[in-house]
Design a protein around this motif. Structure first.
Motif, mmCIF file in Angstrom:
data_model
loop_
_atom_site.group_PDB
_atom_site.id
_atom_site.type_symbol
_atom_site.label_atom_id
_atom_site.label_comp_id
_atom_site.label_asym_id
_atom_site.label_seq_id
_atom_site.Cartn_x
_atom_site.Cartn_y
_atom_site.Cartn_z
ATOM 1 N N LYS A 12 -12.422 6.753 -21.240
ATOM 2 C CA LYS A 12 -11.495 7.869 -21.382
ATOM 3 C C LYS A 12 -10.072 7.350 -21.515
ATOM 4 O O LYS A 12 -9.787 6.181 -21.250
ATOM 5 N N THR A 13 -9.193 8.258 -21.893
ATOM 6 C CA THR A 13 -7.764 7.970 -21.938
ATOM 7 C C THR A 13 -7.035 9.053 -21.154
ATOM 8 O O THR A 13 -7.238 10.238 -21.409
ATOM 9 N N LEU A 14 -6.225 8.648 -20.192
ATOM 10 C CA LEU A 14 -5.438 9.592 -19.389
ATOM 11 C C LEU A 14 -3.967 9.272 -19.574
ATOM 12 O O LEU A 14 -3.263 8.883 -18.658
ATOM 13 N N ALA A 15 -3.494 9.425 -20.810
ATOM 14 C CA ALA A 15 -2.133 9.027 -21.135
ATOM 15 C C ALA A 15 -1.117 10.010 -20.585
ATOM 16 O O ALA A 15 -1.355 11.214 -20.527
ATOM 17 N N SER A 16 0.033 9.474 -20.179
ATOM 18 C CA SER A 16 1.131 10.304 -19.699
ATOM 19 C C SER A 16 1.740 11.065 -20.866
ATOM 20 O O SER A 16 1.863 10.542 -21.978
ATOM 21 N N GLU A 76 5.582 12.185 -17.279
ATOM 22 C CA GLU A 76 4.712 13.013 -16.459
ATOM 23 C C GLU A 76 4.406 12.321 -15.138
ATOM 24 O O GLU A 76 4.161 11.114 -15.096
ATOM 25 N N ILE A 77 4.413 13.093 -14.053
ATOM 26 C CA ILE A 77 4.020 12.545 -12.761
ATOM 27 C C ILE A 77 2.964 13.448 -12.134
ATOM 28 O O ILE A 77 2.922 14.652 -12.376
ATOM 29 N N ILE A 78 2.090 12.826 -11.358
ATOM 30 C CA ILE A 78 1.153 13.559 -10.518
ATOM 31 C C ILE A 78 1.761 13.549 -9.121
ATOM 32 O O ILE A 78 1.806 12.517 -8.459
ATOM 33 N N ASN A 79 2.242 14.695 -8.701
ATOM 34 C CA ASN A 79 2.997 14.788 -7.455
ATOM 35 C C ASN A 79 2.083 15.275 -6.337
ATOM 36 O O ASN A 79 1.709 16.445 -6.295
ATOM 37 N N SER A 80 1.718 14.372 -5.430
ATOM 38 C CA SER A 80 0.861 14.722 -4.304
ATOM 39 C C SER A 80 1.656 15.044 -3.045
ATOM 40 O O SER A 80 1.096 15.113 -1.962
ATOM 41 N N THR A 81 2.956 15.218 -3.192
ATOM 42 C CA THR A 81 3.813 15.504 -2.044
ATOM 43 C C THR A 81 4.307 16.950 -2.106
ATOM 44 O O THR A 81 4.036 17.678 -3.065
ATOM 45 N N SER A 82 5.076 17.334 -1.107
ATOM 46 C CA SER A 82 5.698 18.660 -1.115
ATOM 47 C C SER A 82 7.145 18.591 -1.595
ATOM 48 O O SER A 82 7.923 19.522 -1.406
ATOM 49 N N TYR A 83 7.520 17.479 -2.232
ATOM 50 C CA TYR A 83 8.838 17.360 -2.836
ATOM 51 C C TYR A 83 8.787 17.836 -4.287
ATOM 52 O O TYR A 83 7.798 17.634 -4.980
ATOM 53 N N THR A 84 9.878 18.452 -4.731
ATOM 54 C CA THR A 84 10.051 18.668 -6.162
ATOM 55 C C THR A 84 11.036 17.615 -6.661
ATOM 56 O O THR A 84 12.016 17.304 -5.985
ATOM 57 N N VAL A 85 10.767 17.082 -7.830
ATOM 58 C CA VAL A 85 11.548 15.953 -8.323
ATOM 59 C C VAL A 85 12.100 16.267 -9.705
ATOM 60 O O VAL A 85 11.364 16.713 -10.591
ATOM 61 N N LYS A 94 -8.073 -2.655 -27.667
ATOM 62 C CA LYS A 94 -8.230 -1.871 -26.448
ATOM 63 C C LYS A 94 -7.534 -2.553 -25.266
ATOM 64 O O LYS A 94 -7.727 -3.748 -25.019
ATOM 65 N N TYR A 95 -6.728 -1.761 -24.554
ATOM 66 C CA TYR A 95 -6.008 -2.231 -23.372
ATOM 67 C C TYR A 95 -6.371 -1.331 -22.189
ATOM 68 O O TYR A 95 -6.582 -0.122 -22.360
ATOM 69 N N ALA A 96 -6.416 -1.909 -20.996
ATOM 70 C CA ALA A 96 -6.616 -1.102 -19.787
ATOM 71 C C ALA A 96 -5.354 -0.297 -19.513
ATOM 72 O O ALA A 96 -4.241 -0.839 -19.554
ATOM 73 N N GLN A 97 -5.503 0.973 -19.238
ATOM 74 C CA GLN A 97 -4.329 1.789 -18.937
ATOM 75 C C GLN A 97 -3.714 1.396 -17.589
ATOM 76 O O GLN A 97 -4.394 0.898 -16.694
ATOM 77 N N VAL A 98 -2.423 1.659 -17.469
ATOM 78 C CA VAL A 98 -1.644 1.260 -16.298
ATOM 79 C C VAL A 98 -1.114 2.502 -15.595
ATOM 80 O O VAL A 98 -0.615 3.429 -16.251
ATOM 81 N N MET A 99 -1.208 2.527 -14.279
ATOM 82 C CA MET A 99 -0.624 3.612 -13.498
ATOM 83 C C MET A 99 0.339 3.053 -12.462
ATOM 84 O O MET A 99 0.004 2.124 -11.724
ATOM 85 N N PRO A 105 0.048 9.022 -16.042
ATOM 86 C CA PRO A 105 1.125 9.667 -15.287
ATOM 87 C C PRO A 105 1.431 8.915 -13.998
ATOM 88 O O PRO A 105 0.515 8.446 -13.314
ATOM 89 N N LEU A 106 2.703 8.803 -13.679
ATOM 90 C CA LEU A 106 3.105 8.161 -12.418
ATOM 91 C C LEU A 106 2.566 8.986 -11.253
ATOM 92 O O LEU A 106 2.600 10.212 -11.281
ATOM 93 N N ASN A 107 2.082 8.301 -10.226
ATOM 94 C CA ASN A 107 1.468 8.955 -9.068
ATOM 95 C C ASN A 107 2.419 8.886 -7.879
ATOM 96 O O ASN A 107 2.660 7.816 -7.326
ATOM 97 N N LEU A 108 2.977 10.041 -7.493
ATOM 98 C CA LEU A 108 3.886 10.120 -6.345
ATOM 99 C C LEU A 108 3.077 10.547 -5.128
ATOM 100 O O LEU A 108 2.469 11.613 -5.119
ATOM 101 N N ARG A 109 3.099 9.719 -4.090
ATOM 102 C CA ARG A 109 2.207 9.914 -2.957
ATOM 103 C C ARG A 109 2.951 10.171 -1.652
ATOM 104 O O ARG A 109 4.117 9.799 -1.495
#
Length: 362
Positions: free
Chosen positions: A118-122, A126-135, A270-275, A314-318
């Motif tokens: 699969k491809t999960l390109a940003s 784009e960020i995946i925000n797992s916190t209660s902050y808005t950025v 083909k390249y491995a995707q980076v997060m 997408p960048l993952n904010l934790r």
């Protein structure tokens, strides 16, 4: 000796018999004990947690509230209460002090030959925000910051909290013993990817400390504690270290528990995707400079998308800190998944290093 007219006091009557202690202190502890023994309701948890959150914010007020703000003081706050109070014992196995956690939910150990791709390109920044902050992503990326990593002193440290993570062969079978996805062989595990990044940074004039300590062995649960000790030792020995990059690989499975490989096609290869993963102080652990880390991560994300469209997820904010409090330039990079091949990850490591250098070598 007994003196006439003087009351005879005992320590027991002084300590336990005091009205102040009985009326104010003991009932408080008794109520806490009963509530948590009976597994208090969600609303009580949120109420107590809100107090803990407000206390934390009062001690460490957020800077730049125009770019980062709190959505609410209630969501995810019971977690804050648990780490803020010595009386609240976490019910999970997670150790908040040592952060003995994995970025992905599963660590596959058995081989599977039905790998899907699969491809999960940003999409933009784009960020995946797992916190209660808005950025405000755009405001952070527009910040003018000169990182100046090129110097005679050591500026970059590369470590591996989960160095035993490895990849697949062309059939989806893990490169570890008996086809597993973990190995101590540093030519096959993710430490080899860190070595490539270090080499590429050095080609651009950056002084790098590359540490291939396998922090997840012999104890996987103590991996973040061990990597923090490794990081702090290097910072003591080299106080000019500004960037700490912790290199991992992700693990994603489909509904049938088959490995999922994430790839990007660049110039027909083909390249491995980076997060990029960025931690915060949302778990209650002290991390006053997480916004600086996030700014760096977003700038690297933007550079990856400009140079190599499709390579970055997408960048993952934790909520977790992930030891990123050690410097203002600490990030985790997830290079591919356990379904990717080592070769795909190696090629991505070169491109990632180029993007990182474009940002920090200014």
């Amino acid at each position: 000796m007994n003196i006439s007219g003087r009351k005879k006091h005992h320590i027991f009557t002084i300590v336990i018999g005091g009205k102040w202690l009985i009326k104010r202190i003991l009932p408080f502890f008794l109520i806490l004990f009963i509530l948590f023994a009976l597994n208090i309701s969600k609303y009580t948890q949120e109420g107590l947690s809100a107090i803990a959150r407000l206390s934390m914010i009062a001690k460490n007020p957020l800077k730049n509230r125009d770019v980062v703000s709190r959505k609410s003081s209630l969501p995810n706050i019971y977690q804050i209460a648990r780490v803020s109070s010595p009386f609240l014992i976490p019910r999970s196995n997670h150790n908040y002090e040592n952060e003995n956690i994995k970025l992905n939910t599963k660590t596959p150990s058995t081989p599977n030959e039905k790998t899907s791709e699969k491809t999960l390109a940003s999409s933009g920044l784009e960020i995946i925000n797992s916190t209660s902050y808005t950025v405000d992503v755009n405001s952070l990326t527009k910040k003018k910051i000169a990182y100046n990593a090129i110097s005679d002193s050591k500026k970059v440290l590369i470590v591996h909290t989960h160095g035993c993570e490895t990849y697949s062969d062309s059939t989806g079978k893990g490169l570890g013993q008996s086809g597993s996805y973990r190995t101590t062989d540093t030519k096959k595990n993710v430490t080899s990817i860190g070595k490539i990044i270090a080499t590429e940074l050095e080609k651009r004039g950056v002084e790098v400390i590359y540490d291939n300590t396998l922090c997840d062995t012999p104890s996987y649960n103590a991996s973040y504690k061990k990597s923090m000790e490794v990081t702090e030792k290097h910072i003591r020995d080299n106080p000019d270290i500004r960037f700490v990059f912790d290199i991992h690989r992700d693990a994603i499975e489909d509904s049938d528990k088959n490995p999922v490989k994430l790839t990007a096609e660049i110039n027909g290869e083909k390249y491995a995707q980076v997060m990029i993963v960025c931690g915060t102080d949302a778990s209650g652990l002290n991390h006053p400079h997480w916004q600086e880390n996030l700014t760096l991560g977003l700038k690297i994300q933007q550079r990856l998308e400009d140079k190599y469209p499709g390579l970055a997820r997408p960048l993952n904010l934790r909520e977790e800190r992930f030891n990123m409090h050690e410097t203002k330039g600490s990030l985790i990079f997830e290079i591919g998944t356990h379904g990717n091949t080592l070769e795909e990850a190696e090629k991505s490591a070169v491109l990632l290093a180029n993007a990182v250098c474009d940002v920090i070598c200014n």
